[in-house]
Design a protein around this motif. Structure first.
Motif, mmCIF file in Angstrom:
data_model
loop_
_atom_site.group_PDB
_atom_site.id
_atom_site.type_symbol
_atom_site.label_atom_id
_atom_site.label_comp_id
_atom_site.label_asym_id
_atom_site.label_seq_id
_atom_site.Cartn_x
_atom_site.Cartn_y
_atom_site.Cartn_z
ATOM 1 N N LYS A 86 9.849 -7.333 -4.769
ATOM 2 C CA LYS A 86 8.486 -7.851 -4.641
ATOM 3 C C LYS A 86 7.513 -6.790 -4.149
ATOM 4 O O LYS A 86 6.452 -6.577 -4.750
ATOM 5 N N TYR A 90 5.235 -4.551 -6.683
ATOM 6 C CA TYR A 90 3.814 -4.844 -6.493
ATOM 7 C C TYR A 90 3.010 -3.550 -6.421
ATOM 8 O O TYR A 90 1.968 -3.412 -7.068
ATOM 9 N N LYS A 94 0.396 -2.490 -9.225
ATOM 10 C CA LYS A 94 -0.993 -2.349 -8.785
ATOM 11 C C LYS A 94 -1.566 -1.018 -9.249
ATOM 12 O O LYS A 94 -2.721 -0.941 -9.695
ATOM 13 N N SER A 113 -0.652 -7.985 -10.488
ATOM 14 C CA SER A 113 0.395 -7.153 -9.887
ATOM 15 C C SER A 113 1.414 -7.994 -9.135
ATOM 16 O O SER A 113 2.628 -7.807 -9.280
ATOM 17 N N SER A 114 0.928 -8.928 -8.331
ATOM 18 C CA SER A 114 1.839 -9.764 -7.548
ATOM 19 C C SER A 114 2.640 -10.700 -8.447
ATOM 20 O O SER A 114 3.836 -10.910 -8.218
ATOM 21 N N ALA A 117 5.381 -8.637 -10.271
ATOM 22 C CA ALA A 117 6.462 -8.276 -9.360
ATOM 23 C C ALA A 117 7.321 -9.482 -9.005
ATOM 24 O O ALA A 117 8.561 -9.393 -8.941
ATOM 25 N N GLN A 118 6.686 -10.635 -8.807
ATOM 26 C CA GLN A 118 7.423 -11.826 -8.377
ATOM 27 C C GLN A 118 8.348 -12.352 -9.459
ATOM 28 O O GLN A 118 9.408 -12.913 -9.163
ATOM 29 N N SER A 176 2.918 -15.930 -4.026
ATOM 30 C CA SER A 176 2.816 -14.478 -4.017
ATOM 31 C C SER A 176 1.423 -14.021 -4.450
ATOM 32 O O SER A 176 0.831 -13.123 -3.845
ATOM 33 N N PHE A 180 -0.669 -12.046 -1.615
ATOM 34 C CA PHE A 180 -1.042 -10.635 -1.747
ATOM 35 C C PHE A 180 -2.559 -10.466 -1.864
ATOM 36 O O PHE A 180 -3.142 -9.567 -1.251
#
Length: 302
Positions: A86, A90, A94, A113-114, A117-118, A176, A180
């Motif tokens: 994560k 991220y 990003k 981005s979050s 990643a999640q 998430s 974030f």
């Protein structure tokens, strides 16, 4: 104040972020295992476990103090792996989305981005979560990961490990994305409105203080958004229903938002705060600036 390495998005930076996320998430989730055990039981059996104090007392009296630590290995290793994916991904996404979406609002970059990643983080977490929930709510199922993994595979095959993936995404993706994004904007707001100095002009202690304030704010906002999906995940794993619609019907729309919410506030708020604190402490100890704020603030920390 010490010197920071320049953030160039290289292997060193992403490696530290991944390691920091793994260590911070694994340690903090392990520390709150008793509350997590209670939370899952409150979701699965709300009549019996109707409050935090009485629920802990019931578990202690009926199953002994060791029951409060059921599933600890799933918390440590499962959420450690998830945290590594994560936080590390991220930072990677990003950087990439900032380059590709130049001129877009920062919030768009944070959301994408979050979420990206999640998706990968939950794929890694899902098998650990499947075993953990069963260990916590079914005392005779298994003692932990070592015997839980083969037993679950023997009973349900590979699909048993990923039965809750969609609800897990439903819980963690909104959380998430909100967490974030809220964290990033909270850091920016705190420096601009309250500290009234650039991040790199503050001491490391001050920067970590801002991290904690922004982390708690981010966690609190994310909890409310993700609570319905969290209830659905626990019900599906414990076969209280076979589909998301059945769970929603059985629990009720309002209860999806309110059931176990107090215990999640007590659980998730401190966990998110400590995660960000430990994560940024690891970054600082390795010569990197703390997290959050607009990209120009990060780039300036050389």
């Amino acid at each position: 104040m010490g010197e920071f390495r320049r953030v160039d998005g290289g292997l060193y930076y992403y490696g530290i972020c991944t390691a920091g996320g793994m260590l911070s998430a694994g340690a903090t989730h392990l520390a709150v295992t008793p509350l997590d055990v209670l939370k899952v039981n409150m979701q699965v059996n709300p009549i019996k476990f109707h409050s935090i104090a009485s629920g802990l007392n019931i578990l202690w009296k009926e199953e002994g103090p060791s029951s409060l630590w059921r599933g600890w290995s799933g918390k440590l290793f499962g959420y450690g792996v998830q945290g590594g994916f994560k936080f590390g991904l991220y930072e990677f996404f990003k950087r990439r989305y900032t380059d590709v979406l130049a001129g877009e609002r920062q919030s768009v970059v944070f959301f994408l981005s979050s979420a990206s990643a999640q998706v990968f983080a939950d794929i890694a977490l899902c098998p650990f979560e499947a075993v953990k929930v069963r260990v916590q709510t079914q005392p005779n199922f298994a003692k932990g990961l070592s015997d839980g993994f083969p037993k679950l595979y023997a009973r349900e095959g590979i699909s048993g490990f990923y039965k809750g993936l969609l609800p897990l995404w439903g819980r963690n993706l909104p959380f998430s994305m909100v967490m974030f994004t809220t964290f990033e904007h909270s850091v920016e707001l705190i420096y601009r409105k309250f500290v009234q100095r650039r991040k790199e002009e503050c001491s490391r202690t001050q920067q970590l203080g801002v991290t904690c304030l922004a982390g708690y704010t981010a966690g609190a906002v994310g909890i409310v958004v993700s609570n319905p999906a969290d209830n659905i995940v626990s019900s599906l794993y414990n076969k209280k229903a076979n589909t998301v619609m059945q769970v929603a019907k059985n629990i009720g729309l309002m209860n999806l938002f309110t059931r176990s919410l107090p215990i999640r506030v007590a659980l998730v708020g401190p966990v998110v705060t400590l995660q960000w604190f430990f994560y940024d402490t690891i970054k600082v100890l390795n010569g990197l600036p703390t997290s959050g704020g607009l990209s120009r603030s990060i780039e300036g920390a050389a």
